[in-house]
Design a protein around this motif. Structure first.
Motif, PDB file in Angstrom:
ATOM      1  N   TYR A  60       0.835  -1.200   0.000  1.00 19.32           N
ATOM      2  CA  TYR A  60       0.000   0.000   0.000  1.00 19.32           C
ATOM      3  C   TYR A  60       0.872   1.252   0.000  1.00 19.32           C
ATOM      4  O   TYR A  60       2.092   1.201   0.149  1.00 19.32           O
ATOM      5  CB  TYR A  60      -0.964   0.008   1.179  1.00 19.32           C
ATOM      6  N   ASP A  61       0.224   2.418  -0.180  1.00 22.22           N
ATOM      7  CA  ASP A  61       0.914   3.689  -0.069  1.00 22.22           C
ATOM      8  C   ASP A  61       0.843   4.141   1.386  1.00 22.22           C
ATOM      9  O   ASP A  61      -0.210   4.557   1.863  1.00 22.22           O
ATOM     10  CB  ASP A  61       0.279   4.734  -0.997  1.00 22.22           C
ATOM     11  N   GLN A  62       1.949   4.035   2.090  1.00 21.15           N
ATOM     12  CA  GLN A  62       1.952   4.316   3.528  1.00 21.15           C
ATOM     13  C   GLN A  62       1.638   5.777   3.815  1.00 21.15           C
ATOM     14  O   GLN A  62       0.979   6.091   4.805  1.00 21.15           O
ATOM     15  CB  GLN A  62       3.297   3.931   4.139  1.00 21.15           C
ATOM     16  N   ASN A  63       2.119   6.683   2.973  1.00 14.33           N
ATOM     17  CA  ASN A  63       1.838   8.107   3.189  1.00 14.33           C
ATOM     18  C   ASN A  63       0.346   8.396   3.137  1.00 14.33           C
ATOM     19  O   ASN A  63      -0.179   9.168   3.949  1.00 14.33           O
ATOM     20  CB  ASN A  63       2.581   8.958   2.170  1.00 14.33           C
ATOM     21  N   LEU A  64      -0.351   7.772   2.190  1.00 12.13           N
ATOM     22  CA  LEU A  64      -1.797   7.975   2.102  1.00 12.13           C
ATOM     23  C   LEU A  64      -2.496   7.349   3.301  1.00 12.13           C
ATOM     24  O   LEU A  64      -3.439   7.930   3.853  1.00 12.13           O
ATOM     25  CB  LEU A  64      -2.341   7.381   0.799  1.00 12.13           C
ATOM     26  N   ALA A  65      -2.035   6.181   3.716  1.00 16.44           N
ATOM     27  CA  ALA A  65      -2.616   5.535   4.897  1.00 16.44           C
ATOM     28  C   ALA A  65      -2.446   6.409   6.132  1.00 16.44           C
ATOM     29  O   ALA A  65      -3.378   6.565   6.934  1.00 16.44           O
ATOM     30  CB  ALA A  65      -1.974   4.165   5.119  1.00 16.44           C
ATOM     31  N   ASP A  66      -1.261   6.987   6.296  1.00 14.97           N
ATOM     32  CA  ASP A  66      -1.017   7.863   7.446  1.00 14.97           C
ATOM     33  C   ASP A  66      -1.889   9.112   7.365  1.00 14.97           C
ATOM     34  O   ASP A  66      -2.362   9.624   8.390  1.00 14.97           O
ATOM     35  CB  ASP A  66       0.454   8.269   7.502  1.00 14.97           C
ATOM     36  N   LYS A  67      -2.099   9.600   6.162  1.00 14.03           N
ATOM     37  CA  LYS A  67      -2.890  10.817   5.975  1.00 14.03           C
ATOM     38  C   LYS A  67      -4.365  10.588   6.283  1.00 14.03           C
ATOM     39  O   LYS A  67      -5.004  11.396   6.960  1.00 14.03           O
ATOM     40  CB  LYS A  67      -2.727  11.298   4.523  1.00 14.03           C
TER      41      LYS A  67
END
Length: 290
Positions: free
Chosen positions: A177-184
């Motif tokens: 997954y895209d971790q930055n998007l998940a964190d956001k």
């Protein structure tokens, strides 16, 4: 390079062939759902809906929530449909339909899947949510693209050995997954998991009605796989395809799964619509506050 009419297919009104959408119809934040009826289940929470379009199983609503422009679109079931949706969404953002050439400056989408799934681990509760940290594809979609750079071959190799498939016809691929998007969007209140994506609902997911699956222990083998404490949590039909194509096309993607069934315990949700609605509201709250 100018794209031929047989490659970039447009409708008479200039919209992309399957999705029936124009470039201005879509937002940069896109929610995907499988069921066309679930599109309105999501958009009912928008403050304003500016557009509704539909063709075949692909229905889209675009509107705003807390001042943020969003598009929700149905994909139908399976990574064959994901191949259509992701490529055509990207074309809307990345190709000039008049010149039929790729743009120099392209939009980068944030793609959030709201889906349903079956858990493989007995301790995962019915109606709970899983955020897919990894997508493990048994469908073969990414092998039709130059995808080696985004794959995790050590995980897939160990999984093949665990399944006893070293010489078998299927080689699963693994994407993250895209971790930055998940964190956001927010992942503090949600279980992280590794989601298996297969090409069908019955035999490919180990279900028996009148036909016996060829691999009778497929689910139990998936459930007991462990790669450095990474276990396969759930099984569905879209996540790995979304992750793979999004990365290859330069977009960010995450997948939320509402656990409606537990394959280990044989349970199914007593109120699936309510459970999915909670996931919809959880996701929209994360998007609106990001």
């Amino acid at each position: 390079m100018k794209l031929e009419k047989s490659e970039l297919i447009l409708n008479p009104d200039g919209s992309i062939y399957h999705l029936n959408l124009l470039p201005e119809d879509i937002a940069e934040t896109i929610i995907t759902v499988g069921d066309p009826d679930r599109v309105s289940d999501v958009s009912q929470y928008f403050d304003h809906i500016e557009l509704k379009k539909g063709k075949r199983e692909f229905h889209a609503h675009t509107g705003t929530l807390n001042g943020k422009r969003l598009t929700v679109i149905s994909t139908g079931i399976g990574t064959d449909n994901i191949d259509i949706v992701l490529n055509e969404l990207d074309a809307l953002a990345s190709i000039d339909f008049d010149s039929r050439e790729v743009k120099k400056n392209r939009i980068r989408f944030e793609i959030i899947r709201i889906g349903t799934s079956g858990a493989l681990q007995p301790e995962i509760p019915i109606d709970s949510f899983v955020l897919s940290e990894y997508g493990i594809g048994f469908d073969g979609l990414l092998y039709f693209y130059e995808s080696k750079s985004i794959l995790h071959p050590k995980i897939s190799g160990d999984l093949m050995s665990h399944l006893g498939w070293e010489d078998g016809p299927i080689r699963p691929y693994v994407v993250k997954y895209d971790q930055n998007l998940a964190d956001k969007i927010g992942k503090n209140r949600i279980r992280l998991g590794a989601t298996a994506t297969n090409s069908g609902f019955y035999g490919p997911q180990g279900r028996r009605l009148r036909l016996n699956p060829k691999e009778g222990r497929f689910l139990s083998k998936l459930a007991t796989f462990n790669f450095k404490n990474l276990r396969i949590t759930n099984l569905e039909m879209e996540t790995a395809g979304i992750y793979g194509l999004a990365q290859l096309l330069g977009h960010r993607a995450i997948s939320f799964n509402c656990i409606l069934a537990n394959r280990a315990t044989g349970e199914f949700s007593k109120n699936a619509h309510k459970a999915v609605d909670k996931l919809i509201r959880f996701t929209l709250e994360g998007i609106a506050s990001s």
